[in-house]
Design an enzyme around this catalytic site. Structure first.
Site, PDB file in Angstrom:
ATOM      1  N   TYR A   1      52.752  58.044  57.238  1.00 57.41           N
ATOM      2  CA  TYR A   1      53.257  56.822  56.592  1.00 57.41           C
ATOM      3  C   TYR A   1      53.077  55.625  57.518  1.00 57.41           C
ATOM      4  O   TYR A   1      52.703  54.538  57.084  1.00 57.41           O
ATOM      5  CB  TYR A   1      54.742  56.975  56.232  1.00 57.41           C
ATOM      6  CG  TYR A   1      55.231  55.815  55.392  1.00 57.41           C
ATOM      7  CD1 TYR A   1      55.148  55.861  54.006  1.00 57.41           C
ATOM      8  CD2 TYR A   1      55.713  54.644  55.994  1.00 57.41           C
ATOM      9  CE1 TYR A   1      55.539  54.783  53.230  1.00 57.41           C
ATOM     10  CE2 TYR A   1      56.105  53.561  55.234  1.00 57.41           C
ATOM     11  CZ  TYR A   1      56.018  53.632  53.854  1.00 57.41           C
ATOM     12  OH  TYR A   1      56.397  52.559  53.093  1.00 57.41           O
TER      13      TYR A   1
ATOM     14  N   PHE B   1      37.012  31.047  42.183  1.00 54.21           N
ATOM     15  CA  PHE B   1      36.840  32.418  41.732  1.00 54.21           C
ATOM     16  C   PHE B   1      38.103  32.777  40.957  1.00 54.21           C
ATOM     17  O   PHE B   1      39.188  32.324  41.283  1.00 54.21           O
ATOM     18  CB  PHE B   1      36.575  33.409  42.881  1.00 54.21           C
ATOM     19  CG  PHE B   1      36.265  34.770  42.329  1.00 54.21           C
ATOM     20  CD1 PHE B   1      35.073  34.984  41.651  1.00 54.21           C
ATOM     21  CD2 PHE B   1      37.182  35.809  42.403  1.00 54.21           C
ATOM     22  CE1 PHE B   1      34.801  36.217  41.061  1.00 54.21           C
ATOM     23  CE2 PHE B   1      36.907  37.048  41.822  1.00 54.21           C
ATOM     24  CZ  PHE B   1      35.718  37.246  41.157  1.00 54.21           C
ATOM     25  N   THR B   2      37.944  33.606  39.920  1.00 53.63           N
ATOM     26  CA  THR B   2      39.038  33.865  38.970  1.00 53.63           C
ATOM     27  C   THR B   2      40.343  34.273  39.651  1.00 53.63           C
ATOM     28  O   THR B   2      41.369  33.604  39.497  1.00 53.63           O
ATOM     29  CB  THR B   2      38.599  34.967  37.994  1.00 53.63           C
ATOM     30  OG1 THR B   2      38.154  36.093  38.750  1.00 53.63           O
ATOM     31  CG2 THR B   2      37.466  34.486  37.081  1.00 53.63           C
TER      32      THR B   2
ATOM     33  N   ASP C   1      36.700  33.566  52.326  1.00 47.34           N
ATOM     34  CA  ASP C   1      36.604  34.762  51.482  1.00 47.34           C
ATOM     35  C   ASP C   1      35.342  35.488  51.950  1.00 47.34           C
ATOM     36  O   ASP C   1      34.222  35.070  51.656  1.00 47.34           O
ATOM     37  CB  ASP C   1      36.501  34.349  50.011  1.00 47.34           C
ATOM     38  CG  ASP C   1      36.404  35.555  49.082  1.00 47.34           C
ATOM     39  OD1 ASP C   1      36.009  36.638  49.556  1.00 47.34           O
ATOM     40  OD2 ASP C   1      36.703  35.406  47.886  1.00 47.34           O
TER      41      ASP C   1
ATOM     42  N   LYS D   1      33.025  45.362  48.014  1.00 50.99           N
ATOM     43  CA  LYS D   1      31.665  44.826  47.875  1.00 50.99           C
ATOM     44  C   LYS D   1      30.876  45.162  49.144  1.00 50.99           C
ATOM     45  O   LYS D   1      30.455  46.296  49.312  1.00 50.99           O
ATOM     46  CB  LYS D   1      31.707  43.318  47.627  1.00 50.99           C
ATOM     47  CG  LYS D   1      32.109  42.946  46.197  1.00 50.99           C
ATOM     48  CD  LYS D   1      33.575  43.036  45.950  1.00 50.99           C
ATOM     49  CE  LYS D   1      34.013  42.361  44.672  1.00 50.99           C
ATOM     50  NZ  LYS D   1      35.456  42.542  44.433  1.00 50.99           N
TER      51      LYS D   1
ATOM     52  N   ARG E   1      30.282  35.360  32.484  1.00 50.24           N
ATOM     53  CA  ARG E   1      30.772  34.445  33.518  1.00 50.24           C
ATOM     54  C   ARG E   1      30.577  33.023  33.006  1.00 50.24           C
ATOM     55  O   ARG E   1      29.735  32.274  33.474  1.00 50.24           O
ATOM     56  CB  ARG E   1      30.015  34.636  34.843  1.00 50.24           C
ATOM     57  CG  ARG E   1      30.227  35.949  35.523  1.00 50.24           C
ATOM     58  CD  ARG E   1      31.511  36.096  36.305  1.00 50.24           C
ATOM     59  NE  ARG E   1      32.694  36.428  35.561  1.00 50.24           N
ATOM     60  CZ  ARG E   1      33.828  36.826  36.115  1.00 50.24           C
ATOM     61  NH1 ARG E   1      33.938  36.974  37.424  1.00 50.24           N
ATOM     62  NH2 ARG E   1      34.884  37.085  35.383  1.00 50.24           N
TER      63      ARG E   1
ATOM     64  N   PHE F   1      39.512  37.128  30.393  1.00 42.51           N
ATOM     65  CA  PHE F   1      38.215  37.784  30.175  1.00 42.51           C
ATOM     66  C   PHE F   1      38.303  39.298  30.269  1.00 42.51           C
ATOM     67  O   PHE F   1      37.506  40.000  29.666  1.00 42.51           O
ATOM     68  CB  PHE F   1      37.198  37.241  31.199  1.00 42.51           C
ATOM     69  CG  PHE F   1      37.693  37.357  32.607  1.00 42.51           C
ATOM     70  CD1 PHE F   1      37.460  38.486  33.340  1.00 42.51           C
ATOM     71  CD2 PHE F   1      38.436  36.320  33.176  1.00 42.51           C
ATOM     72  CE1 PHE F   1      37.952  38.602  34.635  1.00 42.51           C
ATOM     73  CE2 PHE F   1      38.932  36.421  34.463  1.00 42.51           C
ATOM     74  CZ  PHE F   1      38.699  37.574  35.192  1.00 42.51           C
TER      75      PHE F   1
HETATM   76  C1  P61 Z   1      33.417  41.086  40.878  1.00 45.17           C
HETATM   77  F1  P61 Z   1      35.380  39.809  36.545  1.00 45.17           F
HETATM   78  N1  P61 Z   1      35.017  40.384  42.472  1.00 45.17           N
HETATM   79  O1  P61 Z   1      32.663  40.205  41.332  1.00 45.17           O
HETATM   80  P1  P61 Z   1      39.224  42.459  44.222  1.00 45.17           P
HETATM   81  N2  P61 Z   1      36.674  37.292  45.998  1.00 45.17           N
HETATM   82  C2  P61 Z   1      35.444  37.452  45.491  1.00 45.17           C
HETATM   83  C3  P61 Z   1      35.227  38.457  44.563  1.00 45.17           C
HETATM   84  O2  P61 Z   1      34.003  38.615  44.067  1.00 45.17           O
HETATM   85  C4  P61 Z   1      36.304  39.297  44.163  1.00 45.17           C
HETATM   86  C5  P61 Z   1      37.572  39.075  44.738  1.00 45.17           C
HETATM   87  C6  P61 Z   1      37.728  38.072  45.656  1.00 45.17           C
HETATM   88  C7  P61 Z   1      34.740  41.205  41.450  1.00 45.17           C
HETATM   89  C8  P61 Z   1      35.772  42.066  40.758  1.00 45.17           C
HETATM   90  C9  P61 Z   1      36.358  41.219  39.689  1.00 45.17           C
HETATM   91  O3  P61 Z   1      37.006  37.894  37.360  1.00 45.17           O
HETATM   92  C10 P61 Z   1      36.934  39.053  38.050  1.00 45.17           C
HETATM   93  O4  P61 Z   1      38.975  43.537  45.234  1.00 45.17           O
HETATM   94  C11 P61 Z   1      34.347  36.551  45.927  1.00 45.17           C
HETATM   95  O5  P61 Z   1      38.470  42.667  42.953  1.00 45.17           O
HETATM   96  O6  P61 Z   1      40.684  42.253  43.995  1.00 45.17           O
HETATM   97  C12 P61 Z   1      36.128  40.292  43.186  1.00 45.17           C
HETATM   98  O7  P61 Z   1      38.644  41.167  44.921  1.00 45.17           O
HETATM   99  C13 P61 Z   1      38.766  39.898  44.364  1.00 45.17           C
HETATM  100  C14 P61 Z   1      35.697  41.059  38.505  1.00 45.17           C
HETATM  101  C15 P61 Z   1      37.368  40.341  39.998  1.00 45.17           C
HETATM  102  C16 P61 Z   1      36.003  39.991  37.676  1.00 45.17           C
HETATM  103  C17 P61 Z   1      37.687  39.271  39.166  1.00 45.17           C
HETATM  104  O8  P61 Z   1      33.071  41.866  39.990  1.00 45.17           O
END
Ligand code: P61
Length: 470
Positions: A85, A137-138, A228, A271, A395, A462
């Site tokens: 833990y 970013f979303t 980021d 990623k 997107r 979305f």
């Molecule tokens: C993606 F449709 N991206 O591109 P988490 N920063 C950045 C990202 O690309 C990102 C995160 C933070 C995704 C997954 C995803 O609207 C969406 O590990 C540059 O996913 O929490 C994630 O990181 C967030 C898809 C996220 C989406 C949000 O496919």
């Protein structure tokens, strides 16, 4: 018999071919789908590719997030999970990996990127403060808004133009940032939120010159600069390729230098870092880190696991090292470019230059007959799925959501459909199938009629919105 002489792709382009720096040890069978099954599946999913079951998908280009193939070393690392833990040895391996490859001092793991976004937003934003960034970013913007911040886009104008060929369309427009500081005062700026690369702009990179100048500007005004780092190694590849003085520097050295101009970073390790789950937040400022380290126990877990199993942290530590290898990054982006080259040769409209993780099809130019309120990019994702079982992601106006204060739709200039390439997963033959399907949908573009939204959730709509054909 024909007298065709076949040529490899390398020969067709007048160069020697290259190939991936790995071979395949285990395979995962794919579902081959039929058109009538896809019609049923898409109707059940409300014309939203996020709501499809993966069993109904043939080639899954929804995202490169958590969908990469781990290496044999990473799988072996799972067996080294120390599931204590507190104080798991895998945490210390992860901490050391972040410190040595990214160069930040203090690290907490999080379950994924948005866990880290939540922590930094809650600790570094005061209600009513502005958060300038290089395009939204979303999840990032939502966490900033939930913390009371007001996001302001300060990216260069070129980023909003899909055919502008500038090499660093992720750069911050320093004049826009200076104007915001002048108008609102440095005290009212929480921090600058810098993404490298910029996902919503098409995976566009930030130059080293820009981050250096930004660092200097922020230092002069006493404003923090947070990164980021989700796709930083891809950004480093573009610097190596395009920016004078970096051709002989490694991806690792470039990444590390880039981070050195920032005060901390959040990361979705799903990623670049080649894992299926995980993230982190890293800072150089101890008092702020102390607050983060306190908050992490409320939302994620103890500060030495942050919502992850020990084995996940081990896989991430190994993945970080693998992600920094030049051969790996070159082949990863090389595959994206292979697909892009075919599409470009066939006149398919898309964001140029092509970025590191995906092809972004320009749905406005696919479907000039559709208004943005008829969801051209969502329509294109649906048509691609129907044609071949390929899953992509909207997107555009659906992803952009609504203005937090007025409640109106955001109408982004970019109305795009993303074909996102997972790392180390698909072959060149898969890319050929994808290219031919995009072409078939493009050839049938005149018949597309658009969609209407029939269900809209409150947050990040979305993901769960539903549509019907017009
Ligand atoms: C993606 F449709 N991206 O591109 P988490 N920063 C950045 C990202 O690309 C990102 C995160 C933070 C995704 C997954 C995803 O609207 C969406 O590990 C540059 O996913 O929490 C994630 O990181 C967030 C898809 C996220 C989406 C949000 O496919």
């Amino acid at each position: 018999m024909t007298d065709t002489v076949h040529k490899t792709m390398g020969q067709q382009s007048g160069r020697r071919s290259w190939a991936e720096p790995w071979k395949i040890k285990m395979v995962e069978p794919l579902t081959m789908t039929r058109r009538e099954d896809r019609e049923r599946a898409l109707t059940e999913a409300g014309y939203n590719t996020f709501l499809l079951r993966s069993d109904d998908v043939y080639i899954d280009l929804l995202t490169d997030s958590g969908t990469s193939a781990m290496s044999d070393r990473q799988w072996a690392g799972l067996m080294l999970g120390d599931e204590a833990y507190a104080g798991s040895r895998n945490f210390y391996r992860l901490e050391q990996a972040v410190q040595s490859w990214y160069g930040y001092q203090y690290v907490v793991p999080t379950h994924q990127g948005r866990g880290a976004e939540h922590l930094i937003s809650q600790t570094a934003i005061r209600k009513g403060q502005y958060v300038p960034g290089n395009m939204y970013f979303t999840t990032t913007r939502l966490h900033q808004e939930l913390a009371g911040g007001i996001f302001v886009d300060v990216i260069v104008d070129a980023a909003h133009d899909p055919s502008d060929l500038s090499p660093f369309k992720g750069d911050v427009d320093l004049a826009k940032l200076e104007q915001l500081i002048r108008e609102q005062g440095a005290d009212n700026i929480a921090y600058v939120s810098l993404a490298a690369t910029v996902n919503m702009a098409g995976g566009q990179p930030v130059s080293m010159a820009n981050v250096k100048a930004l660092h200097e500007l922020c230092r002069r005004h006493g404003i923090k600069l947070f990164l980021d780092a989700t796709r930083l190694v891809e950004n480093a590849f573009f610097i190596q390729e395009r920016e004078a003085g970096y051709q002989d520097k490694s991806i690792a050295a470039i990444s590390r230098e880039f981070c050195s101009y920032t005060d901390g970073a959040w990361m979705s390790a799903k990623k670049d870092s080649l894992v299926n789950i995980g993230g982190w937040l890293a800072l150089n400022d101890w008092p702020l880190f102390e607050e983060v380290r306190n908050l992490v126990v409320v939302y994620e877990g103890l500060h030495t696991y942050g919502g992850l199993a020990g084995r996940d942290m081990e896989a991430m530590a190994i993945g970080i090292e693998e992600s920094m290898q030049d051969d790996h990054v070159r082949s990863r982006i090389g595959q994206v470019r292979y697909l892009a080259q075919l599409l470009e040769d066939w006149g398919i409209p898309m964001v140029m230059p092509v970025g590191g993780h995906a092809i972004f099809l320009d749905a406005r130019r696919f479907y000039p007959q559709l208004a943005q309120g008829e969801f051209p990019a969502q329509t294109l994702a649906a048509e691609l799925y129907l044609d071949s079982g390929i899953r992509s992601m909207e997107r555009g106006v659906v992803s952009a959501g609504r203005d937090a204060s007025t409640g109106d739709h955001h109408y982004p200039k970019l109305e795009l459909t993303r074909l996102t390439i997972p790392r180390r997963v698909y072959t060149q033959a898969h890319m050929d199938v994808v290219a031919e399907s995009v072409k078939a949908v493009f050839d049938a573009r005149a018949a597309a009629r658009g969609l209407k939204m029939v269900y809209e959730p409150k947050y990040l709509r979305f993901f769960q919105a539903r549509f019907e054909p017009l």
